[in-house]
Design an enzyme around this catalytic site. Structure first.
Site: not given
Length: 166
Positions: A71, A86, A64
């Protein structure tokens, strides 16, 4: 172009990439930040085929930016590849680099999607960020590059809405 290499667009320039991934099979340390993380791409093994690749990161973490508290999110990344895909270990290291990165849920989720889209140049990409509650409010953030290609099979992302204990 060197033998065994292919051309994949990354950002604003064309990049010649070897068929040997940078991180796969190598000892690799976690990048200190998302800006330092290198996303590696390999040639699409099925060019011309319309298909979707899904990555799920059910234990994604960032910080956060106000409190510095962790978080947690369940990220789901879906994309229809173009010339390249990817490399999964590079993606894992990139996502892991967010664990010490402070950012609002919206910035983190959309930033991941936009970086992948800008560098990889897939036909289409979407990301769902299903953030666990802090302060009693779960936040879900969704971004996609545009409408999906016609005929692409799009399964539900499979993450149930947060229901708490009720």
């Amino acid at each position: 172009m060197p033998s065994g290499a292919f051309r994949c667009r990354s950002g604003h320039k064309a990049v010649v990439m070897a068929n040997t991934p940078l991180f796969l099979g190598q000892n690799s340390s976690l990048p200190a930040s998302p800006d330092e993380a290198v996303l590696d791409y390999v040639a699409n093994p099925r060019p011309g085929a319309l298909y979707m690749i899904r990555f799920a990161a059910p234990e994604f973490t960032s910080l956060c930016p106000v409190t510095g508290q962790p978080d947690f999110a369940h990220l789901v990344i879906d994309y229809a590849p173009g010339e390249c895909i990817v490399e999964s270990k590079a993606l894992k290291l990139f996502l892991g680099s967010f664990r010490n990165h402070a950012g609002f849920h919206e910035d983190v989720t959309v930033g991941i999607g936009q970086r992948l889209f800008d560098e990889m140049k897939p036909q289409w990409l979407r990301i769902g960020g299903y953030w666990y509650p802090r302060g009693g409010i779960p936040i879900d953030v969704f971004w996609q590059s545009g409408p999906p290609p016609a005929g692409l099979w799009l399964p539900d992302q499979g993450v149930a809405p947060y229901r708490g204990r009720g």
